[in-house]
Scaffold this motif. Structure first.
Motif, mmCIF file in Angstrom:
data_model
loop_
_atom_site.group_PDB
_atom_site.id
_atom_site.type_symbol
_atom_site.label_atom_id
_atom_site.label_comp_id
_atom_site.label_asym_id
_atom_site.label_seq_id
_atom_site.Cartn_x
_atom_site.Cartn_y
_atom_site.Cartn_z
ATOM 1 N N ASN A 298 0.817 -1.215 0.000
ATOM 2 C CA ASN A 298 0.000 0.000 0.000
ATOM 3 C C ASN A 298 0.853 1.268 0.000
ATOM 4 O O ASN A 298 0.582 2.231 0.722
ATOM 5 C CB ASN A 298 -0.963 0.016 1.192
ATOM 6 N N ALA A 299 1.916 1.226 -0.789
ATOM 7 C CA ALA A 299 2.787 2.384 -0.969
ATOM 8 C C ALA A 299 3.047 2.544 -2.460
ATOM 9 O O ALA A 299 2.792 1.623 -3.249
ATOM 10 C CB ALA A 299 4.100 2.200 -0.210
ATOM 11 N N TRP A 300 3.546 3.721 -2.853
ATOM 12 C CA TRP A 300 3.951 3.925 -4.239
ATOM 13 C C TRP A 300 5.183 4.821 -4.232
ATOM 14 O O TRP A 300 5.664 5.232 -3.180
ATOM 15 C CB TRP A 300 2.816 4.485 -5.095
ATOM 16 N N HIS A 301 5.701 5.093 -5.424
ATOM 17 C CA HIS A 301 7.009 5.731 -5.555
ATOM 18 C C HIS A 301 7.149 6.966 -4.665
ATOM 19 O O HIS A 301 8.153 7.133 -3.963
ATOM 20 C CB HIS A 301 7.239 6.089 -7.019
ATOM 21 N N PHE A 302 6.151 7.830 -4.680
ATOM 22 C CA PHE A 302 6.281 9.104 -3.979
ATOM 23 C C PHE A 302 6.012 9.001 -2.483
ATOM 24 O O PHE A 302 6.120 10.005 -1.763
ATOM 25 C CB PHE A 302 5.373 10.152 -4.629
ATOM 26 N N PHE A 304 7.994 7.822 -0.579
ATOM 27 C CA PHE A 304 9.308 8.023 0.036
ATOM 28 C C PHE A 304 9.588 9.494 0.307
ATOM 29 O O PHE A 304 10.511 9.822 1.043
ATOM 30 C CB PHE A 304 10.408 7.441 -0.851
ATOM 31 N N LEU A 305 8.808 10.389 -0.301
ATOM 32 C CA LEU A 305 9.021 11.807 -0.069
ATOM 33 C C LEU A 305 8.572 12.183 1.341
ATOM 34 O O LEU A 305 7.872 11.424 2.011
ATOM 35 C CB LEU A 305 8.252 12.630 -1.101
ATOM 36 N N ASP A 327 -1.309 9.022 -1.001
ATOM 37 C CA ASP A 327 -0.830 7.674 -0.745
ATOM 38 C C ASP A 327 -1.964 6.687 -0.969
ATOM 39 O O ASP A 327 -3.143 7.056 -0.980
ATOM 40 C CB ASP A 327 -0.252 7.562 0.672
ATOM 41 N N LEU A 328 -1.611 5.429 -1.170
ATOM 42 C CA LEU A 328 -2.569 4.434 -1.630
ATOM 43 C C LEU A 328 -3.350 3.817 -0.482
ATOM 44 O O LEU A 328 -2.863 3.721 0.651
ATOM 45 C CB LEU A 328 -1.825 3.342 -2.400
ATOM 46 N N ILE A 336 3.878 4.487 6.524
ATOM 47 C CA ILE A 336 4.830 3.958 5.542
ATOM 48 C C ILE A 336 6.255 4.308 5.964
ATOM 49 O O ILE A 336 7.164 3.474 5.932
ATOM 50 C CB ILE A 336 4.517 4.506 4.140
ATOM 51 N N HIS A 337 6.453 5.542 6.376
ATOM 52 C CA HIS A 337 7.782 5.968 6.828
ATOM 53 C C HIS A 337 8.231 5.179 8.052
ATOM 54 O O HIS A 337 9.413 4.834 8.175
ATOM 55 C CB HIS A 337 7.766 7.459 7.145
#
Length: 353
Positions: A298-302, A304-305, A327-328, A336-337
């Protein structure tokens, strides 16, 4: 002029004014001050492979005291607290050299960097010229050999002239990177890529996330300096690598992983089947001897920002492009972090501490 037109114009002016007032107010909001803050030092560094100096960002275990300062905080994104130029703690510390993604910058990764420092690591990074915030040039982005050279130069400087009284242990060095930075750190570990494979991939994926903006800018991939593009950038000081959504996995030839002997962790944000080919790296991890691979659900590329403010989520959502604040599946970016800090921190601690 009709009255309704005047009212609409006045209303628009009011909304614009309110927006900028909100920006000003939002930029002053702070989160609670952590109990332990990293020291932070910024300088410039002359390097032989670039015409202009590069930035040097250094985070380190510091003696506590004084008031914390916010770094990389603005109206749209949260920053992190630091003690600028604080005296270093005594002791010898392992080193993590960090590489941001294309269009990013090092301080924006403070949500992760500050956690690594609290665990007992020195972190050093730069804002790579030509691929950083407000200086993202597609004609420079294809020069993938420059970023590893930046990172090796940072390590050279840290070994020879450590600032702020820090004592780096250069026998314990890791590299951490995101997106194009993920490729950069794998390159430091010995990964090699193929110009022809990159061109073939972009021809088959014209207009997509990695190739599209360079193609739309008129970059002629045939002009890439093949010798430099395919050279080894291996730095033997690197003992471990963490690559998050690394770029260029489709440009790695069969022999491109043969020189990697470091401990390697590759992370994809999202399940492999949902990750774009531009950074899907499960097959690449399988080709690296002993590499660990992990996907973050349940995460995507961004994801990480840095975390976005409420204003950021609204303003960037209205911009019409990729909403880098979204976020998804409703999963908070803070969650996520938290998972990423745990996974990355455990890997680096096991390797370096």
């Amino acid at each position: 002029m009709k009255k309704w037109v005047i009212r609409v114009a006045i209303g628009a002016v009011f909304l614009v004014g309110a927006f900028f007032v909100a920006v000003s107010l939002a930029s002053t909001r702070e989160r609670p001050l952590p109990s332990i803050l990293p020291g932070y030092h910024r300088a410039t560094l002359e390097v032989g492979h670039r015409a202009d100096p590069i930035d040097l960002h250094l985070w380190y275990p510091a003696q506590q005291g004084g008031s914390g300062e916010l770094l990389a905080q603005n109206a749209l994104f949260y920053g992190h607290h630091i003690l600028r130029d604080a005296p270093a703690q005594s002791g010898s510390w392992p080193v993590v050299v960090v590489s941001h993604g294309s269009g990013g910058n090092a301080p924006a990764l403070g949500w992760l960097i500050s956690d690594l420092v609290r665990s007992g690591m020195i972190v050093v990074a730069t804002d790579h010229p030509g691929t950083r915030s407000r200086d993202s040039d597609p004609f420079q982005t294809i020069k993938v050999w420059e970023r590893p050279a930046d990172m090796s130069a940072l390590l050279d400087h840290l070994a020879a002239n450590p600032p702020m009284g820090v004592t780096p242990d250069m026998t314990r060095v890791a590299a951490l990177g995101f997106s194009l930075g993920g490729h950069s750190v794998l390159s430091l570990a010995g990964l090699r890529v193929s110009k022809s494979m990159f061109i073939d991939y972009c021809e088959a994926n014209a207009g997509k996330i990695d190739c599209g903006w360079m193609q739309s800018a008129g970059v002629d991939f045939a002009t890439i300096d093949q010798a430099r593009y395919e050279q080894s950038n291996r730095d033997p000081r690197i003992k471990a690598v963490v690559a998050v959504d690394p770029a260029l996995p489709q440009a790695v030839p069969d022999a491109g992983t043969a020189d990697i002997s470091t401990r390697t962790l590759i992370i994809n944000l999202g399940q492999p089947g949902d990750v774009p080919a531009a950074m899907r790296a499960d097959a690449l991890a399988d080709r690296i001897d002993g590499a660990q691979y992990q996907s973050i659900e349940n995460a995507w590329h961004f994801s990480f920002l840095a975390e976005c403010s409420a204003l950021g989520r609204v303003a960037i959502g209205l911009a019409g492009d990729d909403n880098i604040c979204a976020d998804l599946e409703g999963r908070p970016r803070s969650d996520i972090h938290r998972e990423l800090r745990s996974v990355i921190g455990a890997f680096l601690a096991e390797t370096l501490l």
